[in-house]
Design an enzyme around this catalytic site. Structure first.
Site, PDB file in Angstrom:
ATOM      1  N   GLU A 191      23.911  19.123  41.308  1.00 46.22           N
ATOM      2  CA  GLU A 191      25.266  18.621  41.033  1.00 46.22           C
ATOM      3  C   GLU A 191      26.212  19.671  40.431  1.00 46.22           C
ATOM      4  OE1 GLU A 191      24.795  15.006  38.771  1.00 46.22           O
ATOM      5  OE2 GLU A 191      24.239  13.857  40.552  1.00 46.22           O
ATOM      6  N   GLU A 311      20.362  11.893  46.569  1.00 45.94           N
ATOM      7  CA  GLU A 311      20.228  10.920  45.480  1.00 45.94           C
ATOM      8  C   GLU A 311      21.046   9.687  45.834  1.00 45.94           C
ATOM      9  OE1 GLU A 311      21.110  12.048  41.457  1.00 45.94           O
ATOM     10  OE2 GLU A 311      20.168  14.028  41.643  1.00 45.94           O
TER      11      GLU A 311
END
Length: 410
Positions: A191, A311
């Site tokens: 991320e 995810e």
């Protein structure tokens, strides 16, 4: 038992081939590869201690029985408890052997791993730890977390770390990581965000440099960035697809970052309850569907690369949450990937966040589940494995489990 004996055991039992890419599809043994998988970030950490080490095998065996073929986990722990990297370029051999164990166990169970190399977040060290090290050594340019991306000393720290990991020889299998097909791909960073430069230039330069560096050491494995999927300030989809206005100002851009030639596939995360203030469940389902379809469209038409949803999750802390909502959310995600596989599109697979085993409650977050504890959830994911197998055939490593799994009457 000697390490030589261990190598023989691990090398004889399961044979895997490297995952390759052909345009918008992953390829295994010459055939398209669409997958069903999960996240268990905690594996290396729990493999260090003999009392928690059995959880690795238990989780991997359970995943294989559900027909899963891919697991994403951390290949980093910088500073702190059970740290792999104790300080820049200094490693704990016991923790490295724990990572060896995770990879060897995955190989035995026919599970391929996506290994993430650093965290944008503070958990397990992340960017923050690298900045702290640079300041302690008196070479840090800035106290900003984003200096991770532009400080020459920190870039050198990270390159040293990456090279050590890629060239590591597994003490169980005798195979260097860069030569091990158990590893599906490397993920540069979980991320990434660089809010100090919303233009995206700083992060783009870092991705180009680090992905090129990895490819010089390891040209056998695929590589992805680890993006959440947000569109940057110059992309028209910032206002039509992004969840809210702030998402364009994080210093990342799904298209620009994923187009880099040394990046083999794109990654996207799906958290509709966390990235929007609209808490209506129906709205969240529609957002998740649109989010996925637009990124798959980008993979097919603009990037011409596979898109992996690395995810996805729905929080138990949502107002009025009940487990049936989560199952419905999962169903939407899995159906889109199934249709992508049927059409030979770029939507290549999903990795649910996250699975764990009994006795790990203190390591759970508001997304984690023990999949076999809820029959309806177990059924959803198991059926997805069977549906994908009917489209693309069964990998040799899957045969035993899928024959049992897909003959069941749900």
């Amino acid at each position: 038992m000697s390490f030589g004996d261990l190598w023989m055991i691990y090398n004889e039992e399961t044979t895997l081939s490297f995952v390759e890419r052909n345009g918008t599809q992953f390829i295994v043994d010459g055939r398209p590869f669409y997958f069903n998988g999960w996240n268990s970030y905690w594996m290396m950490d729990h493999a260090v201690d003999e009392s928690t080490k059995p959880r690795i095998r238990a989780m991997l065996q359970a995943g294989a029985k559900m027909g899963f073929t891919v697991c994403r986990t951390w290949a980093f722990n910088d500073g702190g408890y059970n740290a792999l990297q104790l300080s820049p370029g200094r490693f704990d051999e016991e923790v490295f052997r724990a990572l060896d164990h995770v990879i060897a166990e995955a190989r035995q169970n026919g599970i391929r791993l996506i290994l993430s190399l650093v965290n944008n977040l503070q958990a397990y060290g992340g960017k923050t730890q690298y900045i702290k090290w640079a300041w302690e050594e008196g070479v840090g340019l800035s106290s900003s977390n984003d200096s991770f991306f532009y400080d020459p000393s920190i870039r050198h720290y990270f390159k040293t770390y990456v090279e050590t990991v890629l060239k590591r020889r597994n003490t169980y299998t005798g195979i260097q990581y860069r030569d091990d097909p158990t590893i599906f791909a490397w993920e540069l960073i979980n991320e990434p965000r660089c809010t100090s430069d919303a233009s995206g230039d700083t992060l783009e330069d870092w991705i180009e440099e680090m992905s090129t560096f990895i490819k010089l050491i390891d040209n056998k494995h695929l590589l992805t960035v680890g993006l959440e999927g947000f569109y940057g300030p110059k992309n028209p989809k910032r206002s039509t697809v992004n969840p809210e206005f702030w998402a364009a100002d994080l210093g990342s851009d799904f298209i620009r970052n994923s187009k880099i030639s040394t990046v083999d596939f794109a990654s996207v995360h799906i958290y509709p309850d966390h990235c929007t203030h609209n808490q209506d469940f129906g709205y969240q389902l529609k957002f998740a569907s649109k989010w996925m379809l637009r990124h798959i469209e980008d993979g097919d038409k603009e990037l011409k690369k596979p898109v992996m949803f690395t995810e996805f999750g729905l929080s138990t802390e949502n107002k009025g949450f009940n487990p049936s909502q989560r199952d419905k959310f999962y169903e939407v995600i899995l159906d889109i990937i199934y249709k992508s596989a049927k059409r030979n599109e770029s939507g290549a697979g999903t990795l649910v966040w996250q699975f764990w085993v009994e006795g790990m409650e203190e390591f759970n977050d508001d997304f984690g589940i023990v999949p076999w504890k809820r029959p309806s959830t177990y059924k959803l994911f198991s059926e997805q494995s069977c549906r994908l197998a009917r489209i693309q055939g069964v990998l040799p490593s899957q045969k035993e489990h899928l024959n049992k799994l897909c003959s069941q009457r749900w």
